[in-house]
Design a protein around this motif. Structure first.
Motif, PDB file in Angstrom:
ATOM      1  N   CYS A  13      -1.207   1.536 -10.604  1.00 41.44           N
ATOM      2  CA  CYS A  13      -1.202   2.931 -10.751  1.00 41.44           C
ATOM      3  C   CYS A  13      -1.358   3.319  -9.748  1.00 41.44           C
ATOM      4  N   SER A  14      -1.174   3.060  -8.088  1.00 42.05           N
ATOM      5  CA  SER A  14      -0.292   3.368  -7.410  1.00 42.05           C
ATOM      6  C   SER A  14       1.352   3.835  -6.511  1.00 42.05           C
ATOM      7  N   LEU A  15       2.017   3.436  -8.547  1.00 42.76           N
ATOM      8  CA  LEU A  15       3.250   3.067  -7.941  1.00 42.76           C
ATOM      9  C   LEU A  15       3.604   4.067  -9.516  1.00 42.76           C
ATOM     10  N   ARG A  16       5.322   4.492  -8.465  1.00 45.82           N
ATOM     11  CA  ARG A  16       6.041   5.378  -9.288  1.00 45.82           C
ATOM     12  C   ARG A  16       6.230   4.021 -10.382  1.00 45.82           C
ATOM     13  N   ASP A  17       7.493   4.708 -11.754  1.00 51.09           N
ATOM     14  CA  ASP A  17       7.267   4.115 -13.054  1.00 51.09           C
ATOM     15  C   ASP A  17       8.616   3.432 -12.654  1.00 51.09           C
ATOM     16  N   HIS A  18       9.446   3.504 -11.683  1.00 53.43           N
ATOM     17  CA  HIS A  18      10.917   3.049 -11.283  1.00 53.43           C
ATOM     18  C   HIS A  18      10.232   2.018 -10.415  1.00 53.43           C
ATOM     19  N   ASP A  19       9.138   2.172  -9.705  1.00 58.14           N
ATOM     20  CA  ASP A  19       9.292   1.038  -8.200  1.00 58.14           C
ATOM     21  C   ASP A  19       8.730  -0.256  -9.202  1.00 58.14           C
ATOM     22  N   LEU A  20       8.707  -1.790  -8.713  1.00 56.75           N
ATOM     23  CA  LEU A  20       8.496  -2.980  -9.823  1.00 56.75           C
ATOM     24  C   LEU A  20       7.174  -3.299  -8.906  1.00 56.75           C
ATOM     25  N   SER A  21       6.496  -4.358  -9.369  1.00 59.52           N
ATOM     26  CA  SER A  21       5.381  -4.977  -8.805  1.00 59.52           C
ATOM     27  C   SER A  21       5.130  -6.429  -9.525  1.00 59.52           C
ATOM     28  N   ALA A  22       4.590  -7.314  -8.387  1.00 59.06           N
ATOM     29  CA  ALA A  22       4.825  -8.837  -9.231  1.00 59.06           C
ATOM     30  C   ALA A  22       3.706  -9.349  -8.452  1.00 59.06           C
ATOM     31  N   ARG A  23       3.477 -10.471  -9.161  1.00 59.36           N
ATOM     32  CA  ARG A  23       2.160 -11.504  -8.585  1.00 59.36           C
ATOM     33  C   ARG A  23       2.767 -12.267  -7.836  1.00 59.36           C
ATOM     34  N   LEU A  24       3.080 -13.034  -6.966  1.00 63.18           N
ATOM     35  CA  LEU A  24       4.362 -14.138  -6.450  1.00 63.18           C
ATOM     36  C   LEU A  24       3.222 -15.193  -6.283  1.00 63.18           C
ATOM     37  N   GLY A  25       1.819 -15.340  -6.059  1.00 66.40           N
ATOM     38  CA  GLY A  25       1.773 -16.695  -6.351  1.00 66.40           C
ATOM     39  C   GLY A  25       0.077 -16.392  -5.696  1.00 66.40           C
ATOM     40  N   GLY A  26      -0.981 -17.368  -6.132  1.00 67.45           N
ATOM     41  CA  GLY A  26      -2.099 -17.318  -5.719  1.00 67.45           C
ATOM     42  C   GLY A  26      -2.632 -15.526  -5.570  1.00 67.45           C
ATOM     43  N   ASP A  27      -2.693 -15.563  -4.110  1.00 74.59           N
ATOM     44  CA  ASP A  27      -3.545 -13.944  -3.781  1.00 74.59           C
ATOM     45  C   ASP A  27      -1.998 -13.561  -3.291  1.00 74.59           C
ATOM     46  N   GLU A  28      -0.818 -13.587  -3.162  1.00 77.98           N
ATOM     47  CA  GLU A  28       0.517 -12.947  -2.832  1.00 77.98           C
ATOM     48  C   GLU A  28       1.272 -12.241  -3.959  1.00 77.98           C
ATOM     49  N   PHE A  29       1.262 -10.805  -3.533  1.00 77.32           N
ATOM     50  CA  PHE A  29       1.697 -10.036  -4.045  1.00 77.32           C
ATOM     51  C   PHE A  29       2.984  -9.101  -3.585  1.00 77.32           C
ATOM     52  N   GLY A  30       3.566  -8.968  -4.459  1.00 76.31           N
ATOM     53  CA  GLY A  30       5.596  -8.140  -3.843  1.00 76.31           C
ATOM     54  C   GLY A  30       4.902  -6.874  -4.492  1.00 76.31           C
ATOM     55  N   VAL A  31       6.133  -5.658  -3.484  1.00 73.89           N
ATOM     56  CA  VAL A  31       6.153  -4.427  -4.196  1.00 73.89           C
ATOM     57  C   VAL A  31       7.615  -4.302  -3.844  1.00 73.89           C
ATOM     58  N   ALA A  32       8.249  -2.972  -4.238  1.00 78.12           N
ATOM     59  CA  ALA A  32       9.513  -2.314  -3.738  1.00 78.12           C
ATOM     60  C   ALA A  32       9.033  -0.943  -4.338  1.00 78.12           C
ATOM     61  N   LEU A  33       9.594  -0.472  -3.226  1.00 74.75           N
ATOM     62  CA  LEU A  33       9.254   1.048  -3.395  1.00 74.75           C
ATOM     63  C   LEU A  33      11.332   0.986  -3.835  1.00 74.75           C
ATOM     64  N   PHE A  34      11.618   2.390  -4.253  1.00 77.66           N
ATOM     65  CA  PHE A  34      12.929   2.695  -4.680  1.00 77.66           C
ATOM     66  C   PHE A  34      13.143   4.442  -3.717  1.00 77.66           C
ATOM     67  N   PHE A  35      13.710   4.388  -2.807  1.00 76.25           N
ATOM     68  CA  PHE A  35      14.525   5.325  -3.026  1.00 76.25           C
ATOM     69  C   PHE A  35      16.072   5.808  -2.707  1.00 76.25           C
ATOM     70  N   GLU A  36      15.889   7.181  -2.546  1.00 75.45           N
ATOM     71  CA  GLU A  36      17.633   7.837  -2.556  1.00 75.45           C
ATOM     72  C   GLU A  36      18.224   7.290  -1.033  1.00 75.45           C
ATOM     73  N   PRO A  37      19.621   7.269  -1.582  1.00 75.60           N
ATOM     74  CA  PRO A  37      20.306   6.210  -0.017  1.00 75.60           C
ATOM     75  C   PRO A  37      20.141   6.901   1.390  1.00 75.60           C
ATOM     76  N   GLY A  38      19.778   8.328   1.740  1.00 73.37           N
ATOM     77  CA  GLY A  38      19.723   8.710   2.742  1.00 73.37           C
ATOM     78  C   GLY A  38      18.694   9.131   2.774  1.00 73.37           C
ATOM     79  N   GLU A  39      17.358   8.472   2.338  1.00 74.97           N
ATOM     80  CA  GLU A  39      16.029   8.747   2.111  1.00 74.97           C
ATOM     81  C   GLU A  39      15.742   8.253   3.884  1.00 74.97           C
TER      82      GLU A  39
END
Length: 261
Positions: free
Chosen positions: A157-183
Motif C-alpha cells: 500500500c505504501s509503494l507505487r505500481d512500478h516499485d518492487l517488493s519482496a520477502r527475502l526470507g524470514g523477517d527480512e524484506f526488500g524494496v526497490a524504488l525507481f526514480f528518473e535518472p536525474g532525481e
C-alpha cells in the motif's frame, strides 16, 4: 453440414473439451455449404441446464470465421484465460506463499533486468524486522504469520505500481524504488524515509508486543560502480547489519557506501 471425414474429429473434440468441466468450449472446424464449398468456422459449446427438465445440456453455436464480432468475443475469452493462467503461475512460482510478495529469486531477477536497461535511478532498501523471534516465541507462529501478512499489505500500500517488493526470507524484506535518472539524492532519501515511517506506523497499530516490533533498513543507490543487483544488495546489506546503533538516523535508516563514493 459437417463434412463426413470431419464428423468423428468434431464430436471427439467437443466431448474432450466438455469433459474438462469447462463452461465454454471454443475450437475451429470446417463446414460444408449447400453448394459443396468448405468454409472455416468457429464452434462455441456452452454447458447449461434446461430449466424445464433440470438436466444438463450442451448447446453448440457455429459462426463463420469472417464474423468479426464473434472473433472478438473469442479473442477476449482467450486473453482472459491467458491472464488467469498467468496469475496462477505467478502466485505459484514467483511469489512468497505466505505474504504473496515477490520471492527472493523473482525480486533479484526483476530488479537485475531493470538495472540492465539503465532507464532509472534505483534505491534498494533491505528491511529487517526487529524482535520478531521474540514475537513468535511469545504469541506463537500463527500470530507471527499474521503479522508478516499485515506487513506485506502495508508495504504494497505504501509503494507505487512500478516499485518492487519482496520477502527475502524470514523477517527480512526488500524494496526497490525507481526514480528518473536525474532525481536528486535528497528527494530519493526523503521518499525512503517516508516509506519506512509509514510502514512502521501501521505496524505499531497491529503489533501485539506494544511497539517492540519495528523495521530497520539499510539503503543503497545505483551510481558509478553500483550498477548490478549484487553490488547494491551487498552495499545495503552491509549498511544494515554491520552498522552501530548510532549510525541509524531517527527513522531507523542507515545509508550504504554508494551514497558516499
Amino acid at each position: 453440414m459437417i463434412p463426413s471425414d470431419d464428423q468423428f474429429e468434431y464430436l471427439t473434440t467437443l466431448e474432450i473439451q466438455q469433459s474438462k468441466n469447462k463452461e465454454y468450449v471454443f475450437f475451429e472446424h470446417r463446414l460444408k455449404k449447400k453448394d459443396g464449398s468448405i468454409i472455416p468456422v468457429y464452434c462455441l459449446g456452452k454447458v447449461s441446464y434446461d430449466p424445464v427438465t433440470l438436466k444438463k445440456r450442451s448447446d453448440i453455436f457455429i459462426t463463420n470465421v469472417g464474423d468479426s464480432h464473434f472473433v472478438e468475443e473469442l479473442r477476449e475469452q482467450a486473453n482472459h484465460e491467458v491472464e488467469v493462467n498467468k496469475a496462477k503461475w505467478e502466485n505459484k512460482f514467483r511469489r512468497d506463499a505466505l505474504t504473496h510478495l515477490l520471492s527472493r529469486g523473482s525480486f533479484e531477477s526483476d530488479l537485475e533486468q531493470a538495472l540492465l536497461k539503465k532507464k532509472y535511478k534505483v534505491l534498494l532498501m533491505i528491511m529487517d524486522l526487529r524482535n520478531f523471534k521474540e514475537y513468535n516465541e511469545k504469541f506463537g507462529h500463527r500470530e507471527g504469520d499474521a503479522l508478516l501478512k499485515n506487513i506485506a499489505s502495508f508495504i504494497k500500500c505504501s509503494l507505487r505500481d512500478h516499485d518492487l517488493s519482496a520477502r527475502l526470507g524470514g523477517d527480512e524484506f526488500g524494496v526497490a524504488l525507481f526514480f528518473e535518472p536525474g532525481e536528486l539524492d535528497e528527494v530519493i532519501i526523503q521518499r525512503a524515509n517516508d516509506f519506512l515511517i509509514d510502514v512502521n506506523s501501521k505496524l505499531r497499530n497491529v503489533d501485539k508486543s506494544s511497539g517492540n516490533s519495528e523495521f530497520r533498513a539499510g539503503i543503497s543507490i545505483t551510481r558509478k560502480d553500483y550498477t548490478t543487483y549484487t553490488k547494491i544488495y551487498e552495499d545495503a546489506y552491509a549498511a544494515l547489519y554491520n552498522s552501530k546503533e548510532e549510525d541509524f538516523d531517527s527513522n531507523n535508516i542507515v545509508k550504504g557506501k554508494s551514497f558516499i563514493e
